[in-house]
Design a protein around this motif. Sequence first.
Motif, PDB file in Angstrom:
ATOM      1  N   UNK A 109       0.839  -1.201   0.000  1.00 42.18           N
ATOM      2  CA  UNK A 109       0.000   0.000   0.000  1.00 42.18           C
ATOM      3  C   UNK A 109       0.873   1.250   0.000  1.00 42.18           C
ATOM      4  N   UNK A 110       1.897   1.260   0.826  1.00 45.14           N
ATOM      5  CA  UNK A 110       2.804   2.402   0.900  1.00 45.14           C
ATOM      6  C   UNK A 110       3.586   2.564  -0.392  1.00 45.14           C
ATOM      7  N   UNK A 111       3.987   1.458  -0.980  1.00 44.53           N
ATOM      8  CA  UNK A 111       4.745   1.504  -2.232  1.00 44.53           C
ATOM      9  C   UNK A 111       3.898   2.129  -3.342  1.00 44.53           C
ATOM     10  N   UNK A 112       2.645   1.718  -3.434  1.00 42.48           N
ATOM     11  CA  UNK A 112       1.774   2.274  -4.459  1.00 42.48           C
ATOM     12  C   UNK A 112       1.431   3.730  -4.169  1.00 42.48           C
ATOM     13  N   UNK A 113       1.322   4.085  -2.913  1.00 40.30           N
ATOM     14  CA  UNK A 113       1.052   5.471  -2.551  1.00 40.30           C
ATOM     15  C   UNK A 113       2.215   6.354  -2.989  1.00 40.30           C
TER      16      UNK A 113
END
Length: 97
Positions: free
Chosen positions: A75-79
Amino acid sequence: MTSDRRATFGRFLSLTDVADVLSLTASEVLALVSSGELPAIRLGSIGQWRVDQEVLESFIADKYDESRRLALWHEAQYADVAELFDERRTQRRTSNN
């Protein structure tokens, strides 16, 4: 583990019992034990593998935690990717003006 399951299996589970709990094959459980990922001990004269119920519960809890951390990381990577694209758009608009 529920008290019903403890009463059914006892403190130590065979690899077949563990396979039933985890919905895996006995071979897959043996691979987890052989790799050291699932701690187990050898008991009896022929050295059959056994897994303590508390160790199995801890293993399952660790897997849930690992899945949660992995999901948060993705999730953080895509954010960050989205923020990167938004930043580039902002820079283009600013440079064109």
